[in-house]
Design a protein around this motif. Structure first.
Motif, PDB file in Angstrom:
ATOM      1  N   SER A 125      -4.135  10.718   0.809  1.00 27.94           N
ATOM      2  CA  SER A 125      -4.343   9.572   1.683  1.00 27.94           C
ATOM      3  C   SER A 125      -3.723   8.315   1.112  1.00 27.94           C
ATOM      4  O   SER A 125      -3.598   8.154  -0.107  1.00 27.94           O
ATOM      5  N   LEU A 126      -3.345   7.418   1.996  1.00 29.54           N
ATOM      6  CA  LEU A 126      -2.885   6.091   1.647  1.00 29.54           C
ATOM      7  C   LEU A 126      -3.384   5.123   2.700  1.00 29.54           C
ATOM      8  O   LEU A 126      -3.590   5.503   3.858  1.00 29.54           O
ATOM      9  N   TYR A 165      -4.140  -2.781   9.417  1.00 34.70           N
ATOM     10  CA  TYR A 165      -4.204  -1.729   8.415  1.00 34.70           C
ATOM     11  C   TYR A 165      -3.880  -0.389   9.050  1.00 34.70           C
ATOM     12  O   TYR A 165      -4.073  -0.176  10.238  1.00 34.70           O
ATOM     13  N   LEU A 166      -3.407   0.519   8.234  1.00 37.15           N
ATOM     14  CA  LEU A 166      -3.169   1.880   8.685  1.00 37.15           C
ATOM     15  C   LEU A 166      -3.716   2.831   7.635  1.00 37.15           C
ATOM     16  O   LEU A 166      -3.157   2.948   6.542  1.00 37.15           O
ATOM     17  N   GLN A 167      -4.821   3.476   7.962  1.00 34.73           N
ATOM     18  CA  GLN A 167      -5.399   4.483   7.088  1.00 34.73           C
ATOM     19  C   GLN A 167      -4.736   5.808   7.405  1.00 34.73           C
ATOM     20  O   GLN A 167      -4.813   6.291   8.537  1.00 34.73           O
ATOM     21  N   GLY A 185       0.777  -1.231   0.000  1.00 36.86           N
ATOM     22  CA  GLY A 185       0.000   0.000   0.000  1.00 36.86           C
ATOM     23  C   GLY A 185       0.808   1.280   0.000  1.00 36.86           C
ATOM     24  O   GLY A 185       0.238   2.368  -0.117  1.00 36.86           O
ATOM     25  N   GLY A 186       2.107   1.170   0.141  1.00 35.96           N
ATOM     26  CA  GLY A 186       2.935   2.354   0.123  1.00 35.96           C
ATOM     27  C   GLY A 186       3.022   2.947  -1.269  1.00 35.96           C
ATOM     28  O   GLY A 186       2.620   2.337  -2.261  1.00 35.96           O
ATOM     29  N   GLY A 187       3.562   4.148  -1.342  1.00 40.34           N
ATOM     30  CA  GLY A 187       3.705   4.798  -2.628  1.00 40.34           C
ATOM     31  C   GLY A 187       3.925   6.283  -2.486  1.00 40.34           C
ATOM     32  O   GLY A 187       4.223   6.783  -1.403  1.00 40.34           O
ATOM     33  N   LEU A 188       3.776   6.980  -3.595  1.00 43.83           N
ATOM     34  CA  LEU A 188       3.948   8.424  -3.647  1.00 43.83           C
ATOM     35  C   LEU A 188       2.590   9.106  -3.621  1.00 43.83           C
ATOM     36  O   LEU A 188       1.689   8.742  -4.378  1.00 43.83           O
TER      37      LEU A 188
END
Length: 121
Positions: free
Chosen positions: A17-18, A79-81, A8-11
């Motif tokens: 939000s991620l 999960y981490l919103q 789920g990581g990214g730029l």
């Protein structure tokens, strides 16, 4: 053996939000605490959020009100919103879990490989 895999990581741009996911697999008997840590270049490894098997959660002051941790024990997942992201949130995020292996006494800490989160315009 137990493995934790983050995704789920990214730029993302500031204010965006991620949602990070972490799934545990292996001969798992029970998971007590699941948590997210992060480490930015040149900085210490800091706790971001944690949640116990009872659902008790806590957050670092810097993410309070912006991040939400949750877990799904049926999937051995946490999960981490992350909302209202800031450039200061840029770091490698690591999943951590206290796990009792099936048919074994005692709890051990397990770590994921990390996923990069970059907040930049």
């Amino acid at each position: 053996q137990v493995q934790l895999v983050e995704s789920g990581g990214g730029l993302v741009q500031p204010g965006g939000s991620l949602r990070l996911s972490c799934a545990a697999s292996g001969s798992i008997g029970a998971i007590y605490t699941m948590a997210w840590y992060r480490q930015a270049p040149g900085k210490q490894h800091d706790l971001v959020a944690s949640i116990t098997v009872h659902g008790a959660d806590r957050y670092s002051a810097s993410v309070q009100g912006r991040f939400t941790i949750s877990r799904d024990d049926s999937k051995n997942a946490v999960y981490l919103q992350m909302n209202s992201l800031r450039p200061e949130d840029t770091a490698v995020y690591y999943c951590n879990a206290e796990i009792a292996l099936a048919n074994k006494h005692g709890w051990d800490d397990y770590w994921g490989q990390g996923t990069q989160v970059t907040v930049s315009s």
